[in-house]
Structures are given as structure tokens and as C-alpha cells.
Design an enzyme around this catalytic site. Sequence first.
Site, PDB file in Angstrom:
ATOM      1  N   ASN A  29       6.862  -5.829   5.220  1.00 53.09           N
ATOM      2  CA  ASN A  29       6.257  -4.768   4.357  1.00 53.09           C
ATOM      3  C   ASN A  29       5.099  -3.984   5.422  1.00 53.09           C
ATOM      4  OD1 ASN A  29       5.423  -2.776   2.556  1.00 53.09           O
ATOM      5  ND2 ASN A  29       5.302  -4.307   0.743  1.00 53.09           N
ATOM      6  N   TYR A  69      -3.552  -2.468   4.169  1.00 52.56           N
ATOM      7  CA  TYR A  69      -4.602  -3.549   3.784  1.00 52.56           C
ATOM      8  C   TYR A  69      -5.554  -3.894   4.915  1.00 52.56           C
ATOM      9  CZ  TYR A  69      -1.712  -4.794  -0.344  1.00 52.56           C
ATOM     10  OH  TYR A  69      -0.976  -4.664  -1.376  1.00 52.56           O
ATOM     11  N   ILE A  98       0.644  -4.291  -6.517  1.00 48.91           N
ATOM     12  CA  ILE A  98      -0.085  -2.967  -6.487  1.00 48.91           C
ATOM     13  C   ILE A  98       1.252  -2.012  -6.023  1.00 48.91           C
ATOM     14  CG2 ILE A  98      -1.158  -3.123  -4.141  1.00 48.91           C
ATOM     15  CD1 ILE A  98      -2.894  -1.253  -5.153  1.00 48.91           C
ATOM     16  N   GLU A 131      -0.974 -11.713  -1.398  1.00 52.35           N
ATOM     17  CA  GLU A 131       0.202 -11.772  -0.313  1.00 52.35           C
ATOM     18  C   GLU A 131       1.118 -10.992  -0.042  1.00 52.35           C
ATOM     19  OE1 GLU A 131      -0.008 -14.318  -3.257  1.00 52.35           O
ATOM     20  OE2 GLU A 131      -1.020 -16.008  -2.064  1.00 52.35           O
TER      21      GLU A 131
HETATM   22  C1  COA Z   1       1.973  -0.058  -0.197  1.00 48.04           C
HETATM   23  C2  COA Z   1       1.750   1.569  -1.121  1.00 48.04           C
HETATM   24  C3  COA Z   1       0.729   1.172  -2.155  1.00 48.04           C
HETATM   25  C4  COA Z   1       0.856   2.235  -0.136  1.00 48.04           C
HETATM   26  O1  COA Z   1       0.640   3.325  -0.506  1.00 48.04           O
HETATM   27  P1  COA Z   1       0.706   5.002   0.136  1.00 48.04           P
HETATM   28  O2  COA Z   1      -0.012   5.837  -0.835  1.00 48.04           O
HETATM   29  O3  COA Z   1       2.080   5.055   0.649  1.00 48.04           O
HETATM   30  O4  COA Z   1      -0.252   4.562   1.351  1.00 48.04           O
HETATM   31  P2  COA Z   1      -1.012   5.861   2.016  1.00 48.04           P
HETATM   32  O5  COA Z   1      -0.551   6.957   2.109  1.00 48.04           O
HETATM   33  O6  COA Z   1      -2.443   5.727   1.128  1.00 48.04           O
HETATM   34  O7  COA Z   1      -1.616   5.341   3.282  1.00 48.04           O
HETATM   35  C5  COA Z   1      -2.421   4.231   3.741  1.00 48.04           C
HETATM   36  C6  COA Z   1      -2.114   3.421   4.918  1.00 48.04           C
HETATM   37  O8  COA Z   1      -1.065   2.799   4.666  1.00 48.04           O
HETATM   38  C7  COA Z   1      -0.321   3.116   5.940  1.00 48.04           C
HETATM   39  N1  COA Z   1       1.014   3.633   5.762  1.00 48.04           N
HETATM   40  C8  COA Z   1       1.463   4.525   4.578  1.00 48.04           C
HETATM   41  N2  COA Z   1       2.459   5.022   4.770  1.00 48.04           N
HETATM   42  C9  COA Z   1       2.964   4.467   5.977  1.00 48.04           C
HETATM   43  C10 COA Z   1       4.090   4.647   6.621  1.00 48.04           C
HETATM   44  N3  COA Z   1       5.218   5.427   6.295  1.00 48.04           N
HETATM   45  N4  COA Z   1       4.318   3.960   7.807  1.00 48.04           N
HETATM   46  C11 COA Z   1       3.396   3.038   8.339  1.00 48.04           C
HETATM   47  N5  COA Z   1       2.282   2.888   7.806  1.00 48.04           N
HETATM   48  C12 COA Z   1       1.971   3.631   6.387  1.00 48.04           C
HETATM   49  C13 COA Z   1      -1.305   3.544   6.939  1.00 48.04           C
HETATM   50  O9  COA Z   1      -1.947   2.698   7.368  1.00 48.04           O
HETATM   51  C14 COA Z   1      -2.066   4.479   5.938  1.00 48.04           C
HETATM   52  O10 COA Z   1      -3.157   4.770   6.571  1.00 48.04           O
HETATM   53  P3  COA Z   1      -3.261   6.116   7.703  1.00 48.04           P
HETATM   54  O11 COA Z   1      -2.597   7.204   6.880  1.00 48.04           O
HETATM   55  O12 COA Z   1      -4.713   6.327   7.909  1.00 48.04           O
HETATM   56  O13 COA Z   1      -2.692   5.535   8.981  1.00 48.04           O
HETATM   57  C15 COA Z   1       2.956   1.923  -1.320  1.00 48.04           C
HETATM   58  O14 COA Z   1       3.683   2.298  -0.243  1.00 48.04           O
HETATM   59  C16 COA Z   1       3.833   1.229  -2.373  1.00 48.04           C
HETATM   60  O15 COA Z   1       3.606   1.463  -3.459  1.00 48.04           O
HETATM   61  N6  COA Z   1       4.874   0.201  -1.769  1.00 48.04           N
HETATM   62  C17 COA Z   1       5.830  -0.358  -2.569  1.00 48.04           C
HETATM   63  C18 COA Z   1       4.884  -1.562  -3.285  1.00 48.04           C
HETATM   64  C19 COA Z   1       4.246  -2.358  -2.126  1.00 48.04           C
HETATM   65  O16 COA Z   1       5.133  -2.593  -1.377  1.00 48.04           O
HETATM   66  N7  COA Z   1       3.257  -2.960  -2.538  1.00 48.04           N
HETATM   67  C20 COA Z   1       2.419  -4.009  -1.728  1.00 48.04           C
HETATM   68  C21 COA Z   1       2.755  -5.136  -2.106  1.00 48.04           C
HETATM   69  S1  COA Z   1       2.053  -6.399  -1.390  1.00 48.04           S
END
Ligand code: COA
Length: 162
Positions: free
Chosen positions: A123, A130, A84, A118
Site C-alpha cells: 500500500n 504515514y 482510515i 499496521e
Molecule cells: C491512504 C489514504 C487515506 C490517503 O489519502 P489521500 O487523500 O489519497 O492522500 P493525500 O492526497 O492527502 O496525499 C498524502 C500523501 O500520500 C501520498 N500519496 C497520495 N496519493 C498518492 C499516489 N497516487 N501515489 C503515491 N503517493 C501518494 C503522498 O505522499 C502524499 O503526499 P504528497 O502529495 O505531499 O506527496 C487514501 O488513499 C485511502 O483511503 N486509501 C484506501 C484505504 C487505505 O489504504 N487506508 C490505509 C490503511 S493502513
Amino acid sequence: MLARLAALLGLSKKPSLYIRPLKEHDIGAVLAIEEKMYHYPWSESIFKDCLKVGYSNWAYVKNEQLIGYVILSVAAAEAHILNICLDPAYTGKGIGRQFLQETLTIAKKKKAESVFLEVRPSNTVAVKLYKKAGFKQIGQRKNYYPAKEGREDALVLSYQLE
Ligand SMILES: CC(C)(COP(=O)(O)OP(=O)(O)OC[C@H]1O[C@@H](n2cnc3c(N)ncnc32)[C@H](O)[C@@H]1OP(=O)(O)O)[C@@H](O)C(=O)NCCC(=O)NCCS
């Protein structure tokens, strides 16, 4: 003219942010995001195989641009989120959380009872996402991922769909 009239009447075809099945023609855009977001990105042939074997593959689209994707496999009441990922221009805005919720809804519609994945302990953004969504750690796989120095473990998380 017609499109403007439809928009004024609230009859526009699609919302600005929506999910749709991922297609082979999306792979270029997927790879561009994949390579920006991971140190060890999946290759083109992996994504092609995911489409070929019939996983549940979805694109997240904003203003007609692919901004994220999810690869989900569902079998025997178990769903696995295999990948994702969001375009870095759209992270940190709550979109990942929304995308994950839509993925859980898809898994439920496909009759999954639990969802597994996983994730690297390093990360921290994904782990937090999650855990906030209700995933629980159920295990740890030793030396699962390649890493800069040696290997990195994987946390195994699961989510029970109601
Ligand atoms: C993981 C991923 C899908 C999260 O998407 P995102 O749009 O950045 O996340 P959101 O803005 O919806 O934030 C959801 C939660 O994630 C966490 N989060 C998001 N950005 C964060 C940051 N910079 N630091 C810490 N936590 C963070 C927080 O818990 C947040 O909830 P909160 O705002 O209520 O505290 C995205 O960062 C991504 O694509 N990462 C690269 C690919 C990856 O690592 N995928 C997962 C592989 S297992």
C-alpha cells in the site's frame, strides 16, 4: 432566506469539510467506501462492533456527505489507527493528509503519547502518507494480512505525539 443571510454574514453553521463522531446510521456509507477501497474489506458486523466497544470512531464529511472514516482505539497512552479510509472520489487531493492530522490531534486530546498502525508494504500510497507525516517503522509482522497469493507482511509504524 435565513440560511442565505447567515452565509452572507459568515455565520453558516458548519464548514464544508469537517470531522464528527461516526454513528450507526453511517455504516451503509462506510461499507460502500470500504468495499471500493480494500480487496479484503471489513464487514458490517466489524464496524458495528467498533461502535459498540466504544472505540474513537470518526466520520469525515464534505458538503454533508460522508467521504471518509477513521477507527481509532486509545488505551493506556497508546492509540492505534485500526482503519482510515477515504472515498476514492476524494483521494490524491491532500484530504487524507488532513484527516490523518486531525486523527493525531484527537489521539493527543485523549492523552495518547504514541500512535501505532499496521500497513501493507504494497500500500505504497498509505506508506508514503504515514512516513511523510512522521511515522517511523518499528517492526514487521510476518504473514499478517490475507493476500492474493498466500499472505502479506504488515509494517508496524509508530508516531510520537509531543
Ligand atoms: C491512504 C489514504 C487515506 C490517503 O489519502 P489521500 O487523500 O489519497 O492522500 P493525500 O492526497 O492527502 O496525499 C498524502 C500523501 O500520500 C501520498 N500519496 C497520495 N496519493 C498518492 C499516489 N497516487 N501515489 C503515491 N503517493 C501518494 C503522498 O505522499 C502524499 O503526499 P504528497 O502529495 O505531499 O506527496 C487514501 O488513499 C485511502 O483511503 N486509501 C484506501 C484505504 C487505505 O489504504 N487506508 C490505509 C490503511 S493502513
